[in-house]
Write an enzyme that holds these catalytic residues in place. Structure first.
Site, mmCIF file in Angstrom:
data_model
loop_
_atom_site.group_PDB
_atom_site.id
_atom_site.type_symbol
_atom_site.label_atom_id
_atom_site.label_comp_id
_atom_site.label_asym_id
_atom_site.label_seq_id
_atom_site.Cartn_x
_atom_site.Cartn_y
_atom_site.Cartn_z
ATOM 1 N N SER A 53 0.797 -1.236 0.000
ATOM 2 C CA SER A 53 0.000 0.000 0.000
ATOM 3 C C SER A 53 0.823 1.276 0.000
ATOM 4 O O SER A 53 0.274 2.346 -0.229
ATOM 5 C CB SER A 53 -0.937 0.013 1.212
ATOM 6 O OG SER A 53 -0.205 0.126 2.416
ATOM 7 N N LYS A 82 0.700 3.733 6.823
ATOM 8 C CA LYS A 82 0.082 4.697 5.903
ATOM 9 C C LYS A 82 0.703 6.084 6.117
ATOM 10 O O LYS A 82 1.446 6.315 7.061
ATOM 11 C CB LYS A 82 -1.434 4.784 6.135
ATOM 12 C CG LYS A 82 -2.167 3.454 6.186
ATOM 13 C CD LYS A 82 -2.201 2.725 4.862
ATOM 14 C CE LYS A 82 -2.921 1.386 5.008
ATOM 15 N NZ LYS A 82 -2.869 0.574 3.762
#
Length: 218
Positions: A41, A122
């Protein structure tokens, strides 16, 4: 060497091992720890197999991260659920944590030893009180387009599934809105809501592998 001396030596070794184990746990939990990237990600910033040092002092002092910081946080319990839009409280768009351990031993093994614990990595996009809006392939903070030079060329931001509902929200106090740099392959706050400060585990600090990319991660 007598029996008493041997017993004494064994006890000294046991004591040293116990002390070393306790110190290692304290350093890992309160100061910093190494980790390996296992998710896609954060491409192209972080690739699978990259080895990092995480700064956990930010959790110890409960420091709010800055926009652009790459953080790790406990995976929400609603991350893999297909939640219906009518069941979401958009007045408090915060991720759910409904499977918390209860006994002291479960808390120790889960939070300290991190056995059975899943974490996400993230980038912080929205800060407390900010209006985050995702539209036309871009991110807007308080009505102004966010410049994201860390994204790969041509990457646009939008929902990646029909269950990504958190696309136009105001970040609650003591929370952040975070997304992966690989926007088309990242389960993040677009799906499960904002992350409370208490669930942020660390800030990504240094990449030490591969050696040609050694240095602070930005």
């Amino acid at each position: 060497m007598g029996v008493n001396d041997r017993v004494k030596n064994i006890l000294e070794w046991v004591f040293c091992i116990v002390v070393a184990f306790i110190l290692a746990i304290l350093i890992k939990y309160f100061i910093g720890t190494p980790t390996v990237v296992e998710q896609v990600s954060m491409k192209p910033t972080l690739i699978e197999g990259h080895r990092l040092i995480l700064n956990r002092w930010v959790r110890t002092v409960k420091q709010m991260p800055k926009r652009g910081d790459i953080i790790t946080f406990e995976a929400p319990s609603n991350a893999g659920k297909e939640v219906q839009k009518e069941d979401i409280d958009f007045n408090y768009p915060v991720a759910k944590y409904e499977n918390e351990p209860t006994s002291w031993w479960e808390k120790f093994t889960y939070y300290v030893l991190e056995i059975g614990k899943e974490s996400y990595i993230k980038r912080v996009i929205g800060l407390p009180g900010e209006h985050v809006q995702i539209k036309d392939g871009k991110v807007y903070i308080n009505g102004e387009e966010l410049q994201e030079d860390y994204l790969a060329e041509g990457v646009e931001t939008g929902p990646i599934s029909v269950y990504d509902y958190y696309l136009d929200i105001t970040v609650p106090e003591n929370c952040v809105f975070a997304m992966g740099d690989n926007r088309r392959h990242s389960t993040d706050c677009r799906k499960f809501g904002c992350i409370p400060l208490e669930k942020i585990e660390s800030k990504v600090w240094i990449r030490f592998w591969p050696f040609d990319l050694f240095g602070e991660v930005k």
